[in-house]
Design a protein around this motif. Sequence first.
Motif, PDB file in Angstrom:
ATOM      1  N   ASP A 210       9.687   2.022 -10.312  1.00 46.88           N
ATOM      2  CA  ASP A 210       8.940   2.176  -9.066  1.00 46.88           C
ATOM      3  C   ASP A 210       7.567   2.749  -9.379  1.00 46.88           C
ATOM      4  O   ASP A 210       7.455   3.858  -9.894  1.00 46.88           O
ATOM      5  N   ARG A 212       4.947   2.640  -7.024  1.00 47.89           N
ATOM      6  CA  ARG A 212       4.184   2.656  -5.776  1.00 47.89           C
ATOM      7  C   ARG A 212       3.307   3.895  -5.658  1.00 47.89           C
ATOM      8  O   ARG A 212       2.211   3.837  -5.113  1.00 47.89           O
ATOM      9  N   THR A 213       3.806   5.035  -6.178  1.00 50.73           N
ATOM     10  CA  THR A 213       3.032   6.267  -6.086  1.00 50.73           C
ATOM     11  C   THR A 213       1.702   6.125  -6.824  1.00 50.73           C
ATOM     12  O   THR A 213       0.636   6.397  -6.268  1.00 50.73           O
ATOM     13  N   GLN A 214       1.765   5.685  -8.095  1.00 51.01           N
ATOM     14  CA  GLN A 214       0.553   5.537  -8.886  1.00 51.01           C
ATOM     15  C   GLN A 214      -0.365   4.497  -8.259  1.00 51.01           C
ATOM     16  O   GLN A 214      -1.587   4.674  -8.206  1.00 51.01           O
ATOM     17  N   THR A 216      -0.579   3.612  -5.156  1.00 52.67           N
ATOM     18  CA  THR A 216      -1.193   4.128  -3.929  1.00 52.67           C
ATOM     19  C   THR A 216      -2.430   4.955  -4.270  1.00 52.67           C
ATOM     20  O   THR A 216      -3.471   4.829  -3.627  1.00 52.67           O
ATOM     21  N   LEU A 237       6.857  -5.774 -12.696  1.00 57.93           N
ATOM     22  CA  LEU A 237       7.134  -4.995 -11.484  1.00 57.93           C
ATOM     23  C   LEU A 237       5.862  -4.391 -10.911  1.00 57.93           C
ATOM     24  O   LEU A 237       5.679  -4.322  -9.699  1.00 57.93           O
ATOM     25  N   ARG A 240       3.933  -6.961  -8.980  1.00 60.63           N
ATOM     26  CA  ARG A 240       4.627  -7.228  -7.731  1.00 60.63           C
ATOM     27  C   ARG A 240       4.377  -6.130  -6.694  1.00 60.63           C
ATOM     28  O   ARG A 240       4.041  -6.386  -5.547  1.00 60.63           O
ATOM     29  N   GLN A 241       4.512  -4.876  -7.143  1.00 58.62           N
ATOM     30  CA  GLN A 241       4.366  -3.772  -6.200  1.00 58.62           C
ATOM     31  C   GLN A 241       2.918  -3.564  -5.792  1.00 58.62           C
ATOM     32  O   GLN A 241       2.636  -3.134  -4.672  1.00 58.62           O
ATOM     33  N   ARG A 243       0.733  -5.963  -5.301  1.00 59.63           N
ATOM     34  CA  ARG A 243       0.443  -6.934  -4.239  1.00 59.63           C
ATOM     35  C   ARG A 243       1.165  -6.552  -2.949  1.00 59.63           C
ATOM     36  O   ARG A 243       0.660  -6.801  -1.854  1.00 59.63           O
ATOM     37  N   GLU A 244       2.350  -5.935  -3.074  1.00 57.86           N
ATOM     38  CA  GLU A 244       3.061  -5.464  -1.882  1.00 57.86           C
ATOM     39  C   GLU A 244       2.255  -4.423  -1.125  1.00 57.86           C
ATOM     40  O   GLU A 244       2.281  -4.353   0.084  1.00 57.86           O
ATOM     41  N   LEU A 245       1.544  -3.580  -1.888  1.00 57.14           N
ATOM     42  CA  LEU A 245       0.726  -2.544  -1.254  1.00 57.14           C
ATOM     43  C   LEU A 245      -0.631  -3.122  -0.843  1.00 57.14           C
ATOM     44  O   LEU A 245      -1.570  -2.386  -0.595  1.00 57.14           O
ATOM     45  N   SER A 246      -0.727  -4.425  -0.796  1.00 57.09           N
ATOM     46  CA  SER A 246      -1.959  -5.193  -0.552  1.00 57.09           C
ATOM     47  C   SER A 246      -3.168  -4.692  -1.328  1.00 57.09           C
ATOM     48  O   SER A 246      -4.244  -4.524  -0.787  1.00 57.09           O
ATOM     49  N   ILE A 265       9.588 -12.152 -13.275  1.00 60.08           N
ATOM     50  CA  ILE A 265       9.735 -10.897 -12.535  1.00 60.08           C
ATOM     51  C   ILE A 265       8.725 -10.810 -11.394  1.00 60.08           C
ATOM     52  O   ILE A 265       9.058 -10.465 -10.274  1.00 60.08           O
TER      53      ILE A 265
ATOM     54  N   GLN B   7       1.714   8.293   0.698  1.00 61.08           N
ATOM     55  CA  GLN B   7       2.629   8.764  -0.345  1.00 61.08           C
ATOM     56  C   GLN B   7       3.929   9.278   0.273  1.00 61.08           C
ATOM     57  O   GLN B   7       5.007   9.069  -0.268  1.00 61.08           O
ATOM     58  N   ASN B  10       6.098   6.389   0.888  1.00 62.00           N
ATOM     59  CA  ASN B  10       6.723   5.946  -0.360  1.00 62.00           C
ATOM     60  C   ASN B  10       7.903   6.840  -0.735  1.00 62.00           C
ATOM     61  O   ASN B  10       8.925   6.371  -1.213  1.00 62.00           O
ATOM     62  N   TRP B  14      12.808   6.670  -1.225  1.00 56.15           N
ATOM     63  CA  TRP B  14      13.644   7.253  -2.272  1.00 56.15           C
ATOM     64  C   TRP B  14      14.491   8.395  -1.723  1.00 56.15           C
ATOM     65  O   TRP B  14      15.628   8.598  -2.130  1.00 56.15           O
ATOM     66  N   SER B 127      16.300  -9.275 -13.110  1.00 61.18           N
ATOM     67  CA  SER B 127      15.563  -9.173 -11.856  1.00 61.18           C
ATOM     68  C   SER B 127      16.462  -9.604 -10.711  1.00 61.18           C
ATOM     69  O   SER B 127      17.252 -10.532 -10.834  1.00 61.18           O
ATOM     70  N   LEU B 134       9.492 -10.379   1.812  1.00 60.80           N
ATOM     71  CA  LEU B 134       8.742  -9.171   2.066  1.00 60.80           C
ATOM     72  C   LEU B 134       7.741  -9.329   3.205  1.00 60.80           C
ATOM     73  O   LEU B 134       7.059 -10.332   3.295  1.00 60.80           O
ATOM     74  N   ASN B 136       4.641  -7.027   5.237  1.00 60.35           N
ATOM     75  CA  ASN B 136       3.866  -5.800   5.264  1.00 60.35           C
ATOM     76  C   ASN B 136       3.487  -5.442   6.687  1.00 60.35           C
ATOM     77  O   ASN B 136       3.092  -6.303   7.468  1.00 60.35           O
ATOM     78  N   LEU B 143       0.425   1.731   5.268  1.00 57.77           N
ATOM     79  CA  LEU B 143       1.154   0.501   4.989  1.00 57.77           C
ATOM     80  C   LEU B 143       2.622   0.804   4.778  1.00 57.77           C
ATOM     81  O   LEU B 143       2.974   1.774   4.120  1.00 57.77           O
ATOM     82  N   THR B 218      13.125  -2.320  -6.068  1.00 56.15           N
ATOM     83  CA  THR B 218      12.322  -2.218  -7.314  1.00 56.15           C
ATOM     84  C   THR B 218      11.852  -3.525  -7.953  1.00 56.15           C
ATOM     85  O   THR B 218      10.805  -3.468  -8.592  1.00 56.15           O
ATOM     86  N   THR B 260       7.657  12.341  -5.271  1.00 58.86           N
ATOM     87  CA  THR B 260       6.510  11.469  -5.028  1.00 58.86           C
ATOM     88  C   THR B 260       5.208  12.261  -5.039  1.00 58.86           C
ATOM     89  O   THR B 260       4.219  11.847  -5.630  1.00 58.86           O
ATOM     90  N   SER B 263       4.260  13.303  -8.539  1.00 54.56           N
ATOM     91  CA  SER B 263       3.709  12.241  -9.371  1.00 54.56           C
ATOM     92  C   SER B 263       2.385  11.738  -8.817  1.00 54.56           C
ATOM     93  O   SER B 263       1.540  11.245  -9.553  1.00 54.56           O
TER      94      SER B 263
END
Lengths: 379, 299
Positions: A210, A212-214, A216, A237, A240-241, A243-246, A265, B7, B10, B14, B127, B134, B136, B143, B218, B260, B263
Amino acid sequence: MRRALVIPLLSAIFLAVFLSSCGKKQEETTVKIGVILPLTGLQSTFGQSVRKGVELALEEINRAGGILGKQVECIIEDDESKSDEAQTVAMKLITKDKVHLIIGEVVSSSTLAIAPLCQRYKIPLITPSATNVDVTKTGDFVFRTCFIDDFQGSALARFAIENLKSKRAAILKDVKSDYSLGLASAFANTFKEMGGEIVNEQAYTAGDTDFRTQLTSIKASDPDLIFIPGYYTEVGLIIRQARELSIKAMLLGGDGWDSPKLIEIAGANAEGTYYGTHFSPVEKEPRVQEFVSAFKKKYNEEPDALAALGYDTLRLVADAIKRAGTTDSEKVKEQLASTTNFPGVTGDITIDENRNAQKPIVILKIEQQKPIYFATIKP
Amino acid sequence: MNIFIQQLVNGLAWGGIYALISIGYTMVYGVMQLINFAHGDVFMAGAFAGLVVANLLPNKTSFPSVVLVFLSAMLFSTFLGILIERFGYRSLWRKKAPRLSLLIVAVSISLLLENGGLFIFGAAPRSFPQIIPLKNYSVGGILFTNLQLLIILTSLFLMGILHIIVMRTKMGRAMRAVAEDSEMSALLGIPRERILSFTFALGSSLAGIAGVMVALYTPQINPLMGLLPGLKAFVAAVLGGIGSIPGAMLGGFVLGEAETLVSAYLSSSYRDLFAFLVLILILLFRPQGLLGKGVVEKI
């Protein structure tokens, strides 16, 4: 009782070794090249690819009459992807088989393990794919035909600025991998030297899933490009993530991306991303296309970068021995060191004063779920 | 400010996942005083059961097949949980074996499941097919995806159901009775072993669903994926007060958010370090956890 048995046994072994080495010396009718590869174990896919490239080159060289009027003989040894095993087979190749030169290993750690041996016995060693900077620092008998991490990082930075017109880049690197860290720092240095700005630098650890944090945080600093020097498992991954976060920024990476798994993937998200690698089977250059069709004919599959590097390495070696006019290791070493513009399928190869290959990087772009040739970055 | 809220979103996903897994730890601890370290691997098994079924289905993205994937993961992990209890712990429990023996069995089962997974599926990550396309959404610059929403809502919904089961049903009352005093409840005619089995089934089914949600989120799974989330869910259970269900939920969300933020504002390398630092600090300064009392009615 026991000693009575040991002594005759030992002398028998010595005698056998002595006789066999004597025998070999007399009938030196071939040019002997040792090849050390991880044919089984963790890195076996890499080793198998290099072996296919080497064997194709061997076939072509021998069909054309060999070198110096002699046929070339490749003694291929498997080190089971272990560096101590690589040392064992290197000793065997040097002392028993009396090879004139060794090609290998595939990964940096094993190459670093055998380089001091080759240096001590004055047998030229040339690795097709170990990119770690320290490999060729071992001594003047150690060479490589791939580019080094530093060069790759800075070439990618040049590509980002000159071709992609990037000004603000973010970096997402793998803190567990020397490869990733090396690429990241070389990229950052060149990028800044050329007037770009590194707006954000984030880290992950190999095995994470995951990001997403970085991403973001990176998104908040609004870069126009994200450089991701990592291996395909995580990078797929990340793409993928992102692009998910646009995140709309361009995505760029190095040869660690080079696997069909990446697209599997990342899926459609990989569209329009770029990465640098050693070789592209879709490049239009005629010598590349000849190699690709010969390879397909022999193995019924497309060559990957490592197969191409293996192919180029043996041909470069053959060329150096031909120019030296002898298999004497000192003279072969000198000719290897003075190789300039050797026409390889992975680009024109020039060996620099540090015995590293100066050669172009091929940039591929992923379009419609396929890497296509995009550009060549000259050194 | 936007980034901070982003954040938090996000972290929420989890948090929900940790909460679902940690409930299993806390319930089993409540009725049995056992830390079931195989619980994280039940979570992994759920994800793989989902993968196998998802790969078999022809029309992966249709609503029935999504339900089928979740359901099969839940059923498989429930079944696995019951098996673990029946063949792993029950005879030891009957013999009143020392708690150390139970712990050793727990660790062994965990290793068995991990290596069994490696044997069947190999070490390379798989995978997970995208069975939920998905989408958004953006609300005031924040988001979030339909997956995050699904994870958060599903976990809240399941916790609601769990609350009803524990507080309002006969089975739940029996569970609470066993947790309160196991010997006495047996004397009063509560079928203790059936309650144990039920507790394992309930906790494992939640872990199985969490497994599929992580696999979707993931979206990559491997046989060792249960190790770290399992340990973290354990931390969450201790953080909230082990034995307490609301505590496990709170612990899950607090840990998810805290990780979160660590990090995001320090470094992702500190994420795991922080989780276990929390465990040590909690055990040092408030061993009963956030919602725990000195002597608590467990479950």
